[in-house]
Write an enzyme that holds these catalytic residues in place. Structure first.
Site, PDB file in Angstrom:
ATOM      1  N   HIS A 182       0.831  -1.216   0.000  1.00 44.02           N
ATOM      2  CA  HIS A 182       0.000   0.000   0.000  1.00 44.02           C
ATOM      3  C   HIS A 182       0.864   1.264   0.000  1.00 44.02           C
ATOM      4  CE1 HIS A 182      -2.879   2.952   1.883  1.00 44.02           C
ATOM      5  NE2 HIS A 182      -3.707   2.323   1.084  1.00 44.02           N
ATOM      6  N   SER A 200      -9.979 -15.144  -0.339  1.00 41.79           N
ATOM      7  CA  SER A 200     -10.095 -13.701  -0.523  1.00 41.79           C
ATOM      8  C   SER A 200     -11.506 -13.281  -0.958  1.00 41.79           C
ATOM      9  CB  SER A 200      -9.046 -13.270  -1.554  1.00 41.79           C
ATOM     10  OG  SER A 200      -9.462 -12.147  -2.255  1.00 41.79           O
TER      11      SER A 200
HETATM   12  C1  LIG Z   1      -6.552   0.482   3.100  1.00 40.73           C
HETATM   13  C2  LIG Z   1      -5.189  -0.037   3.285  1.00 40.73           C
HETATM   14  C3  LIG Z   1      -4.247   0.635   4.087  1.00 40.73           C
HETATM   15  C4  LIG Z   1      -4.493   1.988   4.674  1.00 40.73           C
HETATM   16  O1  LIG Z   1      -5.505   2.012   5.571  1.00 40.73           O
HETATM   17  P1  LIG Z   1      -6.278   3.360   5.915  1.00 40.73           P
HETATM   18  O2  LIG Z   1      -7.186   2.867   6.975  1.00 40.73           O
HETATM   19  O3  LIG Z   1      -6.951   3.816   4.676  1.00 40.73           O
HETATM   20  O4  LIG Z   1      -5.279   4.333   6.424  1.00 40.73           O
HETATM   21  C5  LIG Z   1      -3.016   0.048   4.273  1.00 40.73           C
HETATM   22  N1  LIG Z   1      -2.723  -1.126   3.702  1.00 40.73           N
HETATM   23  C6  LIG Z   1      -3.573  -1.789   2.903  1.00 40.73           C
HETATM   24  C7  LIG Z   1      -3.165  -3.087   2.307  1.00 40.73           C
HETATM   25  C8  LIG Z   1      -4.832  -1.255   2.668  1.00 40.73           C
HETATM   26  O5  LIG Z   1      -5.683  -1.917   1.853  1.00 40.73           O
END
Ligand SMILES: *Cc1c(COP(=O)(O)O)cnc(C)c1O
Length: 373
Positions: free
Chosen positions: A116, A317
């Site tokens: 992410h 998933s």
């Molecule tokens: C959504 C997501 C995040 C970030 O989360 P937030 O709650 O939007 O800050 C981090 N890692 C992954 C894999 C995500 O899907």
């Protein structure tokens, strides 16, 4: 526009947008109306949730219950866990990486290219040198590339950012394989943070379990509260070991607490939402939500394949991956698209009827009829 009209206008738009929604991992099936009274108070969970602070308009007790719930779900040692409720998965990731850097200031961080975007920013903020590892076709980290890269740097401590549910393909890295590589290379100084933003919440219920939790070898785990559980305000949870957070805690007399969290003031209302949700759902309720999502995802794959669309999903998933759709469909259903793939996420509020409606749109499009908005 006057105030009332502007509010009505915004509400109408939000309601409409909230209806057609298949591309983001956001649950919408919550009702926190019984908590309305709490909006009248300036709740602030400033400080460490496990320490009585001077500021008393807080929900620390409930926060501790939520932390205990997830520590248990992630099989943390009952005598050595800690955590707090954050503003979301991104802050939870920042926290895990922050502890890792405090423990190993000279470490390198390794993360796959499917990671992410918040992680890249976090390691930049923390000024940790990082190396991107190749991903396999399904989005899972390429263990061979990880091993080769670690081997070159085996004189340095290693921080591994392991994904449990990547953003696009919901791929899950296997922590036991990662641990195996670290063992083989005799890298003793290591830290593993598991980013379980979406899937961490139901990781314990997978039929074919994929190692990801504290017992499996993670030092910290993050999840987003507004994703699988659902919350009107974004929030997240980070779980780690008390012994690790002790290394970063500093006393602050102004709040009469320890400054163990990233932010000072912290949202005490989102704590209420998460607490209320886990009290109502419990482990069985979460399991049932996951089972429903999985069934809808299977249904979605079947329906799409019936129409010649090569849809697939990673094991366990709830995200269905398909070749990139048209702009019109992407727009209408708010489908996240990256490179040549689009995904649909079968969150607990998504039903087979939603899937049918989406498939109908696809069929219309194939016949070159315009998508009805
Ligand atoms: C959504 C997501 C995040 C970030 O989360 P937030 O709650 O939007 O800050 C981090 N890692 C992954 C894999 C995500 O899907």
């Amino acid at each position: 526009m006057n105030i009332q009209a502007q509010l009505q206008h915004t509400l109408k738009n939000i309601k409409k947008a909230s209806n057609l929604f298949l591309g983001y991992p956001i649950s919408k099936d919550f009702d926190y109306a019984p908590l309305f009274e709490f909006l009248k108070y300036p709740i602030n969970n400033v400080g460490d949730p496990f320490i009585n602070s001077t500021y008393k308009v807080q929900t620390h007790e409930m926060e501790r219950e939520v932390i205990e719930f997830f520590a248990d779900l992630f099989r943390a040692n009952a005598n050595d866990y800690w955590g707090y409720i954050t503003n979301g998965g991104s802050e939870s990731n920042l926290y895990g990486l922050y502890i890792a850097r405090e423990l190993y200031p000279k470490a390198m961080v390794y993360y796959s290219e499917s990671t992410h975007y918040s992680v890249k920013k976090n390691i930049h903020l923390l000024n940790i040198p990082g190396i991107v590892i190749r991903s396999q076709e399904n989005g899972e980290i390429d263990y061979e590339d990880l091993q080769n890269t670690l081997q070159y740097n085996r004189h340095k401590p290693a921080i591994i950012l392991s994904n449990f549910g990547t953003t696009m393909k919901e791929a899950k890295d296997d922590i036991s394989k990662i641990k195996g590589i670290l063992r083989k290379l005799a890298i003793q100084d290591h830290y593993i943070h598991c980013d379980g933003a979406l899937s961490g919440t139901y990781g314990a219920f997978l039929n074919d379990r994929i190692p990801y939790d504290i017992t499996d070898g993670a030092d910290s785990i993050s999840i987003s509260g507004h994703k699988f559980i659902g919350s009107p305000i974004p929030c997240g949870v980070v779980i780690t070991k008390r012994s690790l957070r002790d290394r970063v805690s500093k006393g602050v007399s102004y709040i009469g607490s320890l400054d163990t969290t990233i932010t000072g003031s912290r949202n005490g209302h989102s704590v209420l939402f998460l607490w209320y949700a886990i009290k109502h759902m419990g482990v069985d309720g979460l399991k049932a939500r996951y089972k429903h999502s999985l069934e809808v995802a299977e249904y979605c794959k079947t329906r799409l394949c019936e129409h010649g669309i090569k849809a697939w999903s990673n094991g366990g998933s709830i995200t269905v991956v398909l070749p990139k759709t048209s702009e019109a469909l992407k727009d209408k259903w708010q489908l996240a698209t990256e490179d040549d793939v689009t995904h649909l996420i079968c969150m607990p509020n998504v039903t087979k009827q939603h899937i049918d409606a989406f498939v109908e749109d696809l069929i219309r499009e194939k016949k070159t009829e315009p998508v009805l908005v």
